[in-house]
Design an enzyme around this catalytic site. Structure first.
Site, PDB file in Angstrom:
ATOM      1  N   SER A 157     -98.956  60.701  54.409  1.00 35.50           N
ATOM      2  CA  SER A 157     -99.567  61.925  54.758  1.00 35.50           C
ATOM      3  C   SER A 157    -101.350  61.789  54.523  1.00 35.50           C
ATOM      4  O   SER A 157    -101.735  60.819  54.936  1.00 35.50           O
ATOM      5  CB  SER A 157     -99.187  63.526  53.824  1.00 35.50           C
ATOM      6  OG  SER A 157     -99.550  64.478  54.388  1.00 35.50           O
TER       7      SER A 157
ATOM      8  N   HIS B 252     -91.480  65.197  56.899  1.00 40.33           N
ATOM      9  CA  HIS B 252     -92.741  64.560  56.418  1.00 40.33           C
ATOM     10  C   HIS B 252     -92.698  63.352  55.470  1.00 40.33           C
ATOM     11  O   HIS B 252     -93.088  62.424  55.589  1.00 40.33           O
ATOM     12  CB  HIS B 252     -93.620  65.754  56.077  1.00 40.33           C
ATOM     13  CG  HIS B 252     -94.985  65.270  55.850  1.00 40.33           C
ATOM     14  ND1 HIS B 252     -95.932  64.961  56.819  1.00 40.33           N
ATOM     15  CD2 HIS B 252     -95.644  65.231  54.504  1.00 40.33           C
ATOM     16  CE1 HIS B 252     -97.137  64.802  56.397  1.00 40.33           C
ATOM     17  NE2 HIS B 252     -96.745  64.842  54.884  1.00 40.33           N
TER      18      HIS B 252
ATOM     19  N   ASP C 255     -91.194  66.273  61.670  1.00 41.25           N
ATOM     20  CA  ASP C 255     -92.546  66.772  61.021  1.00 41.25           C
ATOM     21  C   ASP C 255     -93.449  67.402  61.819  1.00 41.25           C
ATOM     22  O   ASP C 255     -93.737  66.851  63.122  1.00 41.25           O
ATOM     23  CB  ASP C 255     -93.082  65.434  60.395  1.00 41.25           C
ATOM     24  CG  ASP C 255     -94.405  65.824  59.742  1.00 41.25           C
ATOM     25  OD1 ASP C 255     -94.591  66.841  59.373  1.00 41.25           O
ATOM     26  OD2 ASP C 255     -95.106  64.717  59.355  1.00 41.25           O
TER      27      ASP C 255
END
Length: 612
Positions: free
Chosen positions: A216, A509, A428
């Site tokens: 991320s 994710h 995601d």
């Protein structure tokens, strides 16, 4: 053993999760095999703990004593996690510096890997989200997933392959303490290098190869830190040898979100059951905002040319907000919709970190694990620090002012190491797969812009049992041996000039959390244990387990693999038809696949939802 186009392999994996599903008796059918009544924790933990061999402590000395963690004294963990060290180290060479980062270091737990002079650093994102989320729910030696009773041993722990340290950074994150002064990634990297030098000296890791990994917002952290280490030209402390980032923040905000959201919705149309008027509205915006043309022009191989700079600023507010508009409607239809894993539905599962997805949820009477006093004492954390998975305050003064990492620092790391992996989960929506691919196609490394060829190669995850093959007496026994995790062709992997892109089917994710066996394979590749993500070589922890022949894999299940349901069916990998508004070529560009949906929905690792 015969492997007809992986069908037998898929069947074996489906059988391996028999005990994980509801009995067929609920719909008036009988199970083909008797259903085991052994509890998942007992069957797995008993076997795994009985067969593993923890090496003797290797880093215990006068400098590390105060950091040593009792492996049998971690609250709620009823097994020995092995050698580990946790605590604070300053970000400068001044031992009295009150600006300190907090870490938890787990040496390699494998007796066969203790001689490797290498260490991997793991960072979560945010900015301001703790790397202990990764430790507890992704790739640490014990995991406590949402909805589960208590922590269990993690057979996919990354320290089964190498030495790993999870660090809470920058200042203001997790247990780390001090004054927030960073104004950009350059400051974060500088502070981290000060901490890292102290860490290397404390544990006598001079000259070790350094691998950096994260997810991320760590798509900004990791490349900047790696680039700063390389700039030091000091292999005693900063011997950077590879980098992996999952679902990363890399480039333009609109490109990584709104510009690619409608094709994502179309590809996953069964999860976005919008009415006709709303569906028409978002498609009209996708066209009028120029996003359709942008994708058609720039998501091509080789790239058509550089993408416009400052694209976000050139787009209207209405167009920039398209992602938020779609999210709001998705939450209206599915109140438990989770942008981190878009196949999530109600009910929300209790998460001991207090953040199970898009919606924060902590039941009455529940506690945040790392904010418990007994946990803080066990790992030498400041008892007065209120721990939260993601910081309430800013960890940058006035926001992060740095350029996207894909402009300069990421290319620097690729060119210097020839060993960088960018992974992305297909489910995601917080950061979209096509946005990552567009960013790659706008990145220059190795003297060229983007990938020259479309990613089509299969990403193969070895079949496994978490034990040697001769210990398996029957297919039913496989269900007693370990964490549920997928195997087979689970996406697409493509490498050019030292950069690898890998899509992971049906992962959200946090790839090491949703697809732990896939992430474990990525790490083997990063560390040089295997030479390709299409390799059919078994996991290094299970070298004798049989695998299919390489020529049975076919193509990957990512971009360019199918342009229509018919073509996908002909390839024997399962098909998904896009909605009427999506042209076949657009569906093929999404960069995500649904190969073996029937398998992976059952076999994907235990799901939990956490931070960005």
């Amino acid at each position: 053993m015969h492997w007809p186009k992986l069908s037998l392999g898929l069947l074996l994996s489906a059988v391996a999760v028999t005990d994980a599903r509801r009995s067929l008796q609920h719909v008036g059918k009988k199970d083909a095999k008797p259903k085991s009544t052994i509890s998942g924790h007992d069957s797995f933990a008993t076997h795994y703990l009985a067969t593993r061999q923890l090496p003797p402590p290797r880093f215990a000395n006068a400098n590390t004593t105060k950091f040593a963690v009792n492996g049998t004294g971690i609250p709620d963990v009823d097994f020995d996690v092995g050698e580990s060290y946790a605590g604070y180290l300053p970000i400068t060479d001044n031992p009295d510096d009150t600006d300190e980062l907090f870490f938890w270091f787990f040496p390699s737990s494998s007796p066969t890997n203790t001689t490797q002079k290498e260490i991997l650093l793991w960072l979560n994102g945010g900015p301001g989200c703790s790397s202990f989320e990764g430790l507890l729910q992704e790739n640490g030696p014990f995991i406590w997933q949402s909805g589960t009773l208590k922590p269990i041993p993690n057979p996919w722990a990354w320290n089964r392959l190498t030495n790993v340290v999870w660090v809470e950074q920058p200042i203001g994150t997790g247990f780390s303490r001090g004054k927030v002064t960073a104004r950009g990634e350059e400051d974060v990297a500088s502070q981290f290098l000060g901490f890292w030098k102290n860490f290397i000296d404390t544990f006598s890791l001079q000259g070790y190869k350094v691998y950096i990994a994260g997810e991320s917002y760590a798509g900004a952290y990791c490349p900047y830190i790696a680039s700063a280490m390389l700039d030091k030209n000091d292999t005693t402390y900063y011997n950077v040898s590879g980098l992996i980032v999952y679902d990363p923040v890399l480039g333009d905000d609109v490109v990584q979100e709104s510009a690619t959201t409608v094709p994502f919705v179309d590809y996953h149309h069964n999860l976005f059951t919008f009415n006709n008027s709303f569906n028409a509205h978002i498609h009209e915006l996708h066209e009028s905002c120029g996003f359709a043309d942008y994708n058609a022009k720039y998501l091509v191989y080789p790239p058509s040319g550089p993408q416009p700079k400052g694209y976000t600023q050139s787009v209207s507010r209405e167009c920039r907000n398209l992602w938020e508009v779609i999210l709001e409607e998705a939450l209206s239809i599915n109140p438990c919709f989770d942008v981190y894993q878009v196949a999530t539905t109600c009910p929300l599962l209790y998460d001991v970190l207090g953040f199970p997805g898009t919606i924060n949820y902590l039941p009455e009477g529940a506690e945040i694990y790392f904010d418990r006093e007994d946990v803080k004492k066990a790992i030498h954390a400041d008892l007065n620090t209120k721990w939260a998975e993601c910081a309430d305050g800013d960890v940058f003064v006035g926001g992060d002012r740095s350029d996207p990492s894909s402009w300069k620092v990421l290319p620097h790391v690729i060119d210097a190491t020839k060993n960088v992996i960018i992974g992305h989960g297909s489910l995601d929506m917080i950061l979209l797969p096509n946005g990552t691919l567009l960013t790659i196609q706008n990145t220059t490394w190795g003297g060229q812009l983007g990938f020259q060829s479309p990613p089509v190669e299969p990403f193969f995850v070895p079949f496994h049992t978490l034990s040697t093959a001769d210990e398996i007496e029957s297919e039913t026994d496989q269900t007693k041996l370990g964490s549920i995790a997928a195997a087979g062709v689970l996406g697409t992997a493509h490498t050019e000039r030292g950069l690898t892109y890998v899509s992971v089917d049906l992962s959200g994710h946090m790839v090491p959390q949703y697809a732990p066996s896939a992430a474990f394979r990525h790490l083997e590749f990063l560390l040089g244990r295997v030479d390709s993500l299409s390799s059919v070589q078994p996991f290094t922890i299970e070298p004798n387990y049989p695998q299919p022949p390489a020529d049975s894999l076919g193509n990957g299940t990512g971009p360019g693999t199918f342009s229509s349901g018919t073509e996908a069916a002909e390839q024997g990998v399962g098909s998904v038809s896009a909605s009427a508004e999506v042209k076949g070529s657009d569906a093929g560009r999404i960069g995500v696949g649904f190969s073996a949906v029937f398998l992976t929905l059952g076999a994907i690792a235990m799901v939990a939802m956490t931070e960005l």
